[in-house]
Design a protein around this motif. Sequence first.
Motif, mmCIF file in Angstrom:
data_model
loop_
_atom_site.group_PDB
_atom_site.id
_atom_site.type_symbol
_atom_site.label_atom_id
_atom_site.label_comp_id
_atom_site.label_asym_id
_atom_site.label_seq_id
_atom_site.Cartn_x
_atom_site.Cartn_y
_atom_site.Cartn_z
ATOM 1 N N GLY A 1 10.024 4.099 -2.661
ATOM 2 C CA GLY A 1 9.595 3.416 -3.892
ATOM 3 C C GLY A 1 9.731 4.382 -5.053
ATOM 4 O O GLY A 1 8.938 4.385 -5.981
ATOM 5 N N ASP B 1 14.400 2.677 -2.803
ATOM 6 C CA ASP B 1 13.665 1.750 -3.678
ATOM 7 C C ASP B 1 14.172 0.328 -3.436
ATOM 8 O O ASP B 1 15.282 0.116 -2.957
ATOM 9 N N ASN C 1 17.269 0.352 -10.504
ATOM 10 C CA ASN C 1 16.584 1.649 -10.532
ATOM 11 C C ASN C 1 17.443 2.718 -9.867
ATOM 12 O O ASN C 1 17.526 3.853 -10.332
ATOM 13 N N LEU D 1 4.914 7.105 -4.283
ATOM 14 C CA LEU D 1 4.125 7.484 -5.462
ATOM 15 C C LEU D 1 4.229 6.495 -6.608
ATOM 16 O O LEU D 1 5.268 5.838 -6.783
HETATM 17 C C1 LIG Z 1 5.597 2.076 -10.949
HETATM 18 S S1 LIG Z 1 7.139 2.292 -10.141
HETATM 19 C C2 LIG Z 1 7.001 3.931 -9.507
HETATM 20 C C3 LIG Z 1 8.325 4.617 -9.382
HETATM 21 C C4 LIG Z 1 8.230 6.110 -9.010
HETATM 22 N N1 LIG Z 1 7.697 6.324 -7.695
HETATM 23 C C5 LIG Z 1 7.415 6.851 -10.042
HETATM 24 O O1 LIG Z 1 6.258 7.169 -9.774
HETATM 25 O O2 LIG Z 1 7.956 7.086 -11.127
HETATM 26 C C6 LIG Z 1 6.981 1.321 -8.675
HETATM 27 C C7 LIG Z 1 8.272 1.281 -7.882
HETATM 28 O O3 LIG Z 1 8.021 0.673 -6.613
HETATM 29 C C8 LIG Z 1 9.165 -0.062 -6.263
HETATM 30 N N2 LIG Z 1 8.755 -1.021 -5.235
HETATM 31 C C9 LIG Z 1 7.897 -2.054 -5.368
HETATM 32 N N3 LIG Z 1 7.737 -2.677 -4.177
HETATM 33 C C10 LIG Z 1 8.502 -1.992 -3.278
HETATM 34 C C11 LIG Z 1 8.766 -2.143 -1.886
HETATM 35 N N4 LIG Z 1 8.203 -3.127 -1.177
HETATM 36 N N5 LIG Z 1 9.590 -1.263 -1.293
HETATM 37 C C12 LIG Z 1 10.189 -0.272 -1.997
HETATM 38 N N6 LIG Z 1 9.980 -0.098 -3.318
HETATM 39 C C13 LIG Z 1 9.146 -0.933 -3.958
HETATM 40 C C14 LIG Z 1 9.628 -0.667 -7.568
HETATM 41 O O4 LIG Z 1 10.953 -1.086 -7.519
HETATM 42 C C15 LIG Z 1 9.385 0.486 -8.526
HETATM 43 O O5 LIG Z 1 10.527 1.288 -8.641
#
Ligand SMILES: C[S@@+](CC[C@H](N)C(=O)[O-])C[C@H]1O[C@@H](n2cnc3c(N)ncnc32)[C@H](O)[C@@H]1O
Length: 271
Positions: free
Chosen positions: A50, A71, A76, A118
């Motif tokens: 993620g 992700d 992204n 994170l």
């Molecule tokens: C607030 S962003 C955080 C991104 C990064 N980790 C940071 O802290 O900058 C949340 C991320 O979670 C990803 N995401 C949401 N649900 C997910 C899932 N089920 N599996 C993988 N990624 C996911 C979104 O695409 C997004 O990029």
Amino acid sequence: MRNVKAHYSQDPGREWRRLNHDAFQKLEFRTTMRYLDAYLPKRGLVLDAGGGPGRYTIELARKGYDVVLLDLVRENLRFAERMIQRKRVGDRVKAIRQGDITDLDGIADGTFDAVACLGGPLSHVMKETKRRDAIAELRRVAKHGAPIFVSVMSKLSSVLNVGLMPGPQPEITRRYFGEFLRTGDYFGQSEFTSFHGFMRQELVDLLTEQGLDVLKVVALEGCGGYSIPGLNRLERRLPRQWKEWQRIHFETCELPQFVDLSDHMLAVCRK
Ligand SMILES: C[S@@+](CC[C@H](N)C(=O)[O-])C[C@H]1O[C@@H](n2cnc3c(N)ncnc32)[C@H](O)[C@@H]1O
């Protein structure tokens, strides 16, 4: 209501800027990095699950770790690819793959020396059973003894901070708001996208039930979210006081009371 994928596909640059936007958001990044630095092994392969546009991937690669970025959202990952090139850390980034934390199919058991999830990916998993799947998967792909870092959005800060924002805040009188306070589930009725806000104990229980040892739970912004203009003023105009405020924050950020009130909370676990 915009679903999670659509929300994060919209503007990867905004997500990239998120952790560097102002004093408040830098605090989330800095506090997270302090705990990563304290608990990561000296070297090894890290999963950034993620990882969005890749800010942590790049930081870890810079520090000499090999990293796999995963992700849900293709936009992204395309953005991350460009940033990884620009920051010249491509040799450390071993793979960039689209995937879902609830099912890491195709990744072998015990692959990673550390796993990071994170900034709230787990909060975007709306079903409780799926959140359990996600933790089981993050655990499965970690080596025995590896640290696992999970940060999520908190329930109380989401409720209390909305009320304090400038201007009228009719949301807090709406029915879904009361429901959110009860369940922690927000379905994107007004702004943002759907997410689950956690209480500290709920996160600890979820991680423990899936067989992880929870070593620390940290308030990533502490009480900083309750006066963002105050934090920004300190950072811009009063560097000594800003340094001192952060010192006090780092000293107090494991207090359970602060964890529940902070915007994001980080659990540091071990498999
Ligand atoms: C607030 S962003 C955080 C991104 C990064 N980790 C940071 O802290 O900058 C949340 C991320 O979670 C990803 N995401 C949401 N649900 C997910 C899932 N089920 N599996 C993988 N990624 C996911 C979104 O695409 C997004 O990029």
